[in-house]
Design an enzyme around this catalytic site. Structure first.
Site, PDB file in Angstrom:
ATOM      1  N   SER A 321       0.799  -1.202   0.000  1.00 52.60           N
ATOM      2  CA  SER A 321       0.000   0.000   0.000  1.00 52.60           C
ATOM      3  C   SER A 321       0.843   1.268   0.000  1.00 52.60           C
ATOM      4  O   SER A 321       1.533   1.551  -0.956  1.00 52.60           O
ATOM      5  CB  SER A 321      -0.953  -0.044   1.196  1.00 52.60           C
ATOM      6  N   ASP A 332       9.889   5.107 -10.387  1.00 54.54           N
ATOM      7  CA  ASP A 332       9.442   5.717 -11.648  1.00 54.54           C
ATOM      8  C   ASP A 332      10.258   6.949 -12.017  1.00 54.54           C
ATOM      9  O   ASP A 332      10.486   7.236 -13.199  1.00 54.54           O
ATOM     10  CB  ASP A 332       7.962   6.097 -11.563  1.00 54.54           C
ATOM     11  N   LYS A 346      -0.937  -4.036  -3.401  1.00 54.87           N
ATOM     12  CA  LYS A 346      -2.196  -3.490  -2.897  1.00 54.87           C
ATOM     13  C   LYS A 346      -2.344  -2.055  -3.396  1.00 54.87           C
ATOM     14  O   LYS A 346      -1.643  -1.161  -2.946  1.00 54.87           O
ATOM     15  CB  LYS A 346      -2.208  -3.554  -1.374  1.00 54.87           C
TER      16      LYS A 346
END
Length: 562
Positions: A321, A332, A346
């Site tokens: 999460s 990224d 999740k």
């Protein structure tokens, strides 16, 4: 190890956390309540409860049907029933048909569930374990009421307010209830201390206890810092800022951020932490829900404490999460090297809805995405039972041991800022894979752990050699102290006495692991939590891989991020 939880009623946090996973059979088993906690996450905004404008007639028919059936059961069923308990059960099963993270928390559990993400609580401030039906102090929290009252590691609590807690099969949750209480209230403990004939009566005044989510922060060497964040609670960002600032003043120029086993928590704390590493105005995470009411975008905005400099993030299958949000954003933007194993997967966001009876509905209202557009939510099409088994399936398929056993569809391929390939659809895949080493985990080792015998042996050793240990600085202890084969045999003999049959082959297989663990537990009692992690550092495969990547002033890491 247990710390008594928050006793005060925690308000609904006004923040936007992403949730952590439900309890999994493949992970270390936890109390039911903790499983409920780990299934929750909270999105910024007021209570959104309103009549459905999608299918109001269908909603009304369903409500009347349920009400009618429950009334018949309550009135006419052959045995007496608890209608409220049946209703709670029906609600829970209904939510399982939606997704694995929409949950109903009954009123009796809501307070403790909320406490998981609070930064402090009212209590006596003591970590304890239950050894052989006896509550044993592992460590009084530094500066807390228990420490000020004189409690020591290894003390056995026999009674609380004249009520016996030893030899009566007390549960962890029941002990929590006896130790917690309003601030300034008093609790009388009857304590048996090793080598003292008579029990001691200790009066402890409860107070506010910090519930830290930054487990440890220390300098590995003159330039490299290490910070472990166990969850994203209400005080996590402030704790992290303080820890990072302290390490910067000690000369930190490169950092290992450990998010292994972090189940998530408040998303806004996680994004603020990520903002400390990401310069300029860059997207950290965005959410997409039904319509646009829950669509959000979060960008880096502040001047961070460590926007430049080599950075490694450690993750594993227990990272979920909000922890995945941090790892995904840094990956990224090519800001950090992610090391370890694929994360839990999740990517759903929950909204807390307070119900009239004090219970709470935490309903999935959006999905979140990393800056490159990845959804890291793993599939739950097979239903809740299959979802719970997913981590076990990873192990069965060899994923924990071989990176090439993991396959992603081309449709899940995305690109980082510098064009590196990353994948969505089921967790964050690390840049450097580190297999799990299970070679030392014999069934005998598992039995020793399940009976709490390793911790108990370490506590007893500390009690017996307390004076000698106090005469050593930690650096001396760490460089010279070793657990001997004779001491391992003593542990095995105690285990046999306590019902764990001797297993020479099993003991030999796990001997190195046991020696390291015993030394670390003894160090924790003698020198504190940081010492525990420092002792285990050389045997930590993921951390060692991170340190190798950070070597040569981070040139290896920078090369991997190109």
């Amino acid at each position: 190890m247990n710390v008594e939880p928050n006793d005060a009623q925690a308000p609904i946090p006004v923040s936007s956390p992403a949730a952590a996973p439900r309890n999994s059979r493949a992970q270390v088993r936890q109390p039911l309540l903790l499983a409920v906690v780990l299934a929750c996450g909270i999105l910024l905004g007021a209570n959104p409860f309103r009549p459905s404008d999608q299918n109001p007639d269908g909603t009304a028919r369903g409500y009347l049907k349920f009400k009618e059936i429950l009334s018949y059961v309550d009135r006419d069923y052959v045995d007496s029933v608890d209608a409220e308990a049946l209703s709670d059960y029906a609600i829970s099963r209904m939510l399982e048909r939606l997704d694995p993270h929409s949950v109903f928390i009954p009123a009796r559990q809501q307070q403790q569930a909320s406490a998981f993400l609070q930064s402090d609580f009212d209590g006596v401030g003591v970590e304890f374990n239950i050894f052989r039906d006896t509550v044993t102090v592992v460590s009084p929290l530094s500066g807390g009421p228990a420490e000020q009252a004189g409690l020591q590691p290894g003390d056995r609590i026999l009674a609380v307010n004249d009520e016996a807690v030893s030899g009566v099969h007390i549960t962890t949750e029941q002990m929590f209830g006896k130790l917690r209480g309003p601030r300034s209230s008093k609790v009388q403990l009857l304590v048996q201390r090793r080598h003292q004939a008579k029990p001691l009566s200790v009066l402890v005044t409860r107070n506010r206890i910090p519930n830290s989510s930054v487990d440890v922060a220390y300098m590995v060497d003159n330039e490299t810092g290490y910070i472990k964040v166990s969850r994203f609670a209400s005080g996590t960002y402030d704790e992290f800022k303080q820890a990072l600032g302290d390490l910067r003043r000690q000369g930190l120029t490169r950092l290992v951020l450990d998010l292994r086993g972090n189940p998530g928590g408040y998303l806004d704390r996680a994004t603020k932490l990520a903002d400390e590493f990401i310069g300029g105005t860059k997207k950290i995470v965005y959410t997409d829900g039904k319509g646009d009411v829950y669509d959000t975008q979060t960008y880096s905005r502040t001047l961070g404490e460590f926007e430049e400099g080599p950075l490694v993030v450690l993750v594993d299958e227990g990272s979920a999460s909000a922890a995945e949000v941090v790892a995904g954003a840094l990956q990224d933007h090519d800001r950090a090297l992610v090391v370890g194993r694929r994360t839990f997967g999740k990517g759903l966001v929950q909204q807390p809805i307070a119900l009239n009876d004090g219970s709470e509905l935490r309903l999935t209202i959006a999905r979140y995405y990393t800056p490159s557009g990845r959804s890291i939510q793993k599939s739950y099409r097979g239903g809740y039972e299959e979802y719970e088994k997913e981590l076990a399936q990873r192990q069965k398929h060899g994923e924990y041991f071989h990176a090439d056993s993991i396959h992603f569809a081309d449709s899940l391929r995305y690109r980082t800022d510098k064009g590196r390939t990353v994948y969505g659809g089921g967790g964050i895949m690390p840049d450097l894979f580190v297999p799990r080493d299970t070679s030392a985990y014999s069934p005998y080792y598992t039995r020793l752990q399940s009976h709490n015998l390793v911790r108990e042996f370490a506590l007893n050793f500390y009690q017996d050699h307390k004076a000698e240990l106090e005469g050593l600085r930690f650096e001396q202890f760490n460089s010279t102290f070793r657990i001997s084969d004779a001491q391992l045999q003593a542990l095995a003999a105690q285990a046999a006495h306590d019902g764990v049959p001797a297993d020479a082959a099993g003991l030999k297989r796990c001997s190195v692991l046991l020696k390291d663990q015993l030394k670390a537990l003894i160090a924790r009692s003698a020198y504190g939590k940081t010492a525990y992690y420092q002792v285990l550092r050389d045997q930590d495969a993921e951390l060692q891989q991170a340190l190798r990547a950070l070597g040569d002033n981070g040139t290896t890491l920078l090369g991997l991020l190109k």
